[in-house]
Design a protein around this motif. Structure first.
Motif, mmCIF file in Angstrom:
data_model
loop_
_atom_site.group_PDB
_atom_site.id
_atom_site.type_symbol
_atom_site.label_atom_id
_atom_site.label_comp_id
_atom_site.label_asym_id
_atom_site.label_seq_id
_atom_site.Cartn_x
_atom_site.Cartn_y
_atom_site.Cartn_z
ATOM 1 N N ARG A 36 0.817 -1.222 0.000
ATOM 2 C CA ARG A 36 0.000 0.000 0.000
ATOM 3 C C ARG A 36 0.848 1.267 0.000
ATOM 4 O O ARG A 36 0.370 2.337 -0.380
ATOM 5 C CB ARG A 36 -0.935 0.001 1.207
ATOM 6 C CG ARG A 36 -0.243 0.194 2.544
ATOM 7 C CD ARG A 36 -1.196 0.105 3.705
ATOM 8 N NE ARG A 36 -1.585 -1.269 3.974
ATOM 9 C CZ ARG A 36 -2.305 -1.639 5.032
ATOM 10 N NH1 ARG A 36 -2.725 -0.728 5.889
ATOM 11 N NH2 ARG A 36 -2.608 -2.891 5.237
ATOM 12 N N SER A 37 2.106 1.175 0.410
ATOM 13 C CA SER A 37 2.970 2.349 0.431
ATOM 14 C C SER A 37 3.508 2.696 -0.964
ATOM 15 O O SER A 37 4.094 3.766 -1.147
ATOM 16 C CB SER A 37 4.150 2.126 1.383
ATOM 17 O OG SER A 37 4.947 1.024 0.939
ATOM 18 N N GLN A 38 3.315 1.822 -1.941
ATOM 19 C CA GLN A 38 3.852 2.066 -3.270
ATOM 20 C C GLN A 38 3.144 3.220 -3.980
ATOM 21 O O GLN A 38 3.767 3.956 -4.744
ATOM 22 C CB GLN A 38 3.717 0.794 -4.115
ATOM 23 C CG GLN A 38 4.584 -0.360 -3.632
ATOM 24 C CD GLN A 38 6.048 -0.140 -3.940
ATOM 25 O OE1 GLN A 38 6.416 0.247 -5.041
ATOM 26 N NE2 GLN A 38 6.902 -0.382 -2.955
ATOM 27 N N VAL A 39 1.857 3.373 -3.737
ATOM 28 C CA VAL A 39 1.067 4.404 -4.404
ATOM 29 C C VAL A 39 -0.122 4.738 -3.508
ATOM 30 O O VAL A 39 -0.678 3.849 -2.864
ATOM 31 C CB VAL A 39 0.609 3.917 -5.796
ATOM 32 C CG1 VAL A 39 -0.227 2.665 -5.699
ATOM 33 C CG2 VAL A 39 -0.136 4.982 -6.540
ATOM 34 N N PRO A 40 -0.515 6.013 -3.395
ATOM 35 C CA PRO A 40 -1.635 6.382 -2.515
ATOM 36 C C PRO A 40 -2.937 5.714 -2.954
ATOM 37 O O PRO A 40 -3.206 5.546 -4.146
ATOM 38 C CB PRO A 40 -1.721 7.909 -2.663
ATOM 39 C CG PRO A 40 -0.378 8.324 -3.176
ATOM 40 C CD PRO A 40 0.113 7.203 -4.010
ATOM 41 N N LEU A 41 -3.764 5.337 -1.976
ATOM 42 C CA LEU A 41 -5.037 4.694 -2.269
ATOM 43 C C LEU A 41 -5.952 5.549 -3.141
ATOM 44 O O LEU A 41 -6.590 5.009 -4.058
ATOM 45 C CB LEU A 41 -5.747 4.322 -0.958
ATOM 46 C CG LEU A 41 -7.120 3.657 -1.102
ATOM 47 C CD1 LEU A 41 -7.017 2.354 -1.893
ATOM 48 C CD2 LEU A 41 -7.737 3.395 0.268
ATOM 49 N N PRO A 42 -6.059 6.869 -2.918
ATOM 50 C CA PRO A 42 -6.915 7.668 -3.812
ATOM 51 C C PRO A 42 -6.508 7.566 -5.272
ATOM 52 O O PRO A 42 -7.361 7.576 -6.161
ATOM 53 C CB PRO A 42 -6.736 9.100 -3.288
ATOM 54 C CG PRO A 42 -6.396 8.927 -1.850
ATOM 55 C CD PRO A 42 -5.555 7.689 -1.798
ATOM 56 N N ARG A 43 -5.205 7.427 -5.537
ATOM 57 C CA ARG A 43 -4.771 7.316 -6.927
ATOM 58 C C ARG A 43 -5.175 5.972 -7.522
ATOM 59 O O ARG A 43 -5.561 5.885 -8.692
ATOM 60 C CB ARG A 43 -3.255 7.498 -7.017
ATOM 61 C CG ARG A 43 -2.725 7.382 -8.426
ATOM 62 C CD ARG A 43 -1.274 7.807 -8.495
ATOM 63 N NE ARG A 43 -1.147 9.241 -8.255
ATOM 64 C CZ ARG A 43 0.007 9.899 -8.320
ATOM 65 N NH1 ARG A 43 1.109 9.244 -8.613
ATOM 66 N NH2 ARG A 43 0.058 11.183 -8.085
ATOM 67 N N VAL A 44 -5.119 4.916 -6.716
ATOM 68 C CA VAL A 44 -5.551 3.599 -7.186
ATOM 69 C C VAL A 44 -7.045 3.626 -7.496
ATOM 70 O O VAL A 44 -7.493 3.112 -8.534
ATOM 71 C CB VAL A 44 -5.236 2.520 -6.130
ATOM 72 C CG1 VAL A 44 -5.769 1.162 -6.568
ATOM 73 C CG2 VAL A 44 -3.736 2.439 -5.887
ATOM 74 N N VAL A 45 -7.829 4.227 -6.600
ATOM 75 C CA VAL A 45 -9.274 4.327 -6.807
ATOM 76 C C VAL A 45 -9.569 5.183 -8.038
ATOM 77 O O VAL A 45 -10.476 4.879 -8.826
ATOM 78 C CB VAL A 45 -9.954 4.915 -5.556
ATOM 79 C CG1 VAL A 45 -11.414 5.240 -5.828
ATOM 80 C CG2 VAL A 45 -9.835 3.933 -4.398
ATOM 81 N N ASN A 46 -8.794 6.246 -8.214
ATOM 82 C CA ASN A 46 -8.980 7.110 -9.383
ATOM 83 C C ASN A 46 -8.779 6.330 -10.676
ATOM 84 O O ASN A 46 -9.578 6.428 -11.614
ATOM 85 C CB ASN A 46 -8.009 8.287 -9.301
ATOM 86 C CG ASN A 46 -8.188 9.283 -10.427
ATOM 87 O OD1 ASN A 46 -7.738 9.053 -11.544
ATOM 88 N ND2 ASN A 46 -8.837 10.390 -10.133
ATOM 89 N N MET A 47 -7.712 5.517 -10.737
ATOM 90 C CA MET A 47 -7.466 4.719 -11.933
ATOM 91 C C MET A 47 -8.553 3.669 -12.126
ATOM 92 O O MET A 47 -8.970 3.389 -13.258
ATOM 93 C CB MET A 47 -6.092 4.056 -11.825
ATOM 94 C CG MET A 47 -5.725 3.214 -13.036
ATOM 95 S SD MET A 47 -5.684 4.158 -14.580
ATOM 96 C CE MET A 47 -4.100 4.956 -14.422
ATOM 97 N N PHE A 48 -9.038 3.087 -11.030
ATOM 98 C CA PHE A 48 -10.136 2.117 -11.108
ATOM 99 C C PHE A 48 -11.370 2.772 -11.726
ATOM 100 O O PHE A 48 -12.020 2.189 -12.610
ATOM 101 C CB PHE A 48 -10.450 1.602 -9.700
ATOM 102 C CG PHE A 48 -11.543 0.568 -9.649
ATOM 103 C CD1 PHE A 48 -11.247 -0.783 -9.719
ATOM 104 C CD2 PHE A 48 -12.865 0.948 -9.520
ATOM 105 C CE1 PHE A 48 -12.258 -1.736 -9.670
ATOM 106 C CE2 PHE A 48 -13.883 0.005 -9.468
ATOM 107 C CZ PHE A 48 -13.573 -1.339 -9.543
ATOM 108 N N CYS A 49 -11.688 3.978 -11.279
ATOM 109 C CA CYS A 49 -12.864 4.679 -11.800
ATOM 110 C C CYS A 49 -12.708 5.017 -13.280
ATOM 111 O O CYS A 49 -13.676 4.933 -14.043
ATOM 112 C CB CYS A 49 -13.112 5.948 -10.989
ATOM 113 S SG CYS A 49 -13.611 5.643 -9.283
ATOM 114 N N TRP A 50 -11.499 5.392 -13.702
ATOM 115 C CA TRP A 50 -11.293 5.674 -15.117
ATOM 116 C C TRP A 50 -11.371 4.401 -15.958
ATOM 117 O O TRP A 50 -11.749 4.450 -17.132
ATOM 118 C CB TRP A 50 -9.966 6.394 -15.331
ATOM 119 C CG TRP A 50 -10.052 7.848 -15.021
ATOM 120 C CD1 TRP A 50 -9.488 8.503 -13.963
ATOM 121 C CD2 TRP A 50 -10.774 8.837 -15.762
ATOM 122 N NE1 TRP A 50 -9.814 9.833 -13.998
ATOM 123 C CE2 TRP A 50 -10.597 10.073 -15.092
ATOM 124 C CE3 TRP A 50 -11.539 8.805 -16.913
ATOM 125 C CZ2 TRP A 50 -11.171 11.245 -15.549
ATOM 126 C CZ3 TRP A 50 -12.112 9.980 -17.378
ATOM 127 C CH2 TRP A 50 -11.921 11.183 -16.698
#
Length: 354
Positions: free
Chosen positions: A124-138
């Motif tokens: 989880r420290s590799q990339v912030p969770l909001p950014r992962v969720v953002n990519m999921f939404c796109w």
């Protein structure tokens, strides 16, 4: 003599930070050496210290942030997901179809489990969770134009060949076998695999708020998988709720075990291919990254389409081979991640990967 002016805001002259011209560097076998704008070592450049390399490329944290780091998208995402699940239960209660609530959960939970295993549990420290969720939404939103493009390609194929594509989808004894095979291969490899895997590749390489500012190679893999799972989730919802009968539960379980892991596997493979090119300071080459995901995806869809349309017992047995493709592909992706060098997980604060 001219009178010396006092610094603004009461700051002392000695505390003013000098402006340093950023010098790109790259890690080589000899250590950190100055690099050109494309990330290639300068000819004859001597190694410099790691601390000097970090100072040379000192990028303030606030300059690296973008809309993906905003936690508002995270709260919005969970609000939409919870609203969808609650609406499924409510509609099921009103229409006397209680299984709709289970369908709502089964259409989303596979992506959550895979992201938890590959990202949240250890990395989880590799990339912030909001950014992962953002990519999921796109990835979810990208499925809409992708579906429209697939519809146009199918329509154009039927128009120029004269094939009745709707009849071929349903199958039957009146449909020529050759026509079924040609249409199934076109639909599997060019309509489904090429369009969908190209979307995943675009999200991970060209999307402005996706991986453009990632600092580790494994973060590219995470975001690629998140985008692929976003696409798979919306596609899953479409298939699962296509039939509101209780038989949809079987479809939901089968897709949770096969289709969603296959999309995740191709996302992992795409992410690994892009990350490998970036670690070698090279521009990812599209066909080198996409050939294996397209082959896996197209073979899986093609076998299922042909066996479903022709309804032959021998071909029905062949469909069991297709069921093994997602399992093998996902296992290959997870195994490849486990064999990644340590450098893929290390932060490079002195130079952005993308």
């Amino acid at each position: 003599a001219m009178e010396e002016k006092e610094p603004l805001n009461g700051a002392s002259a000695s505390s003013a930070r000098p402006t340093v011209q950023a010098q790109p560097v790259v890690r080589t076998e000899r250590g950190f050496v100055p690099a050109d704008a494309q990330g290639r070592p300068l000819p004859g450049a001597e190694p410099i210290g790691q601390q000097a390399a970090i100072v040379a490329e000192d990028i303030p944290l606030q300059d690296q942030r973008n809309c993906c780091d905003n936690s508002a998208c995270l709260y919005t995402f969970w609000l939409i997901v919870s609203g969808f699940v609650i609406a499924s239960f409510v509609v099921g209660f009103v229409t006397n179809k209680p299984w709709l609530g289970a369908l709502g959960i089964l259409s989303i939970i596979p992506a959550v489990i895979i992201l938890f295993a590959l990202y949240w549990r250890k990395h989880r420290s590799q990339v912030p969770l909001p950014r992962v969720v953002n990519m999921f939404c796109w990835g979810v939103l990208g499925a809409i134009p992708c579906a429209f493009l697939e519809f146009l390609m199918t329509y154009a194929f039927g128009y120029f060949t004269g094939f009745n594509t709707k009849q071929m989808d349903k199958g039957g004894s009146n449909v020529p076998v050759g026509h079924v095979v040609i249409y199934a291969l076109f639909a599997a490899f060019f309509v489904a695999a090429l369009c969908e895997e190209s979307l995943k590749y675009y999200l991970v390489t060209e999307f402005p708020n996706g991986t453009k500012q990632t600092r580790t190679a494994y973060a590219v893999v995470i975001l690629s998988t998140a985008g692929a799972l976003g696409f798979a989730t919306l596609e899953n919802i479409g298939y699962v709720f296509q039939d509101s009968s209780s038989a949809s539960l079987v479809v939901a379980v089968m897709r949770a075990l096969l289709a969603v892991p296959l999309h995740a596997a191709t996302g992992i493979i795409i992410g690994l291919g892009v990350a490998k090119a970036l670690m070698e300071r090279m521009t990812p080459i599209c066909w080198k990254v996409l050939w294996l995901p397209i082959l896996l995806h197209g073979t899986y869809d093609g076998i299922l389409m042909i066996s479903s349309a022709l309804k032959s017992q021998n071909l029905q047995n062949l469909s069991l081979v297709a069921f093994g493709i997602p399992i093998v592909a996902f296992s290959y992706g997870v195994y490849s991640i486990s064999k990644l060098p340590r450098e893929y997980f290390e932060t490079e604060p002195y130079r952005r990967l993308l």
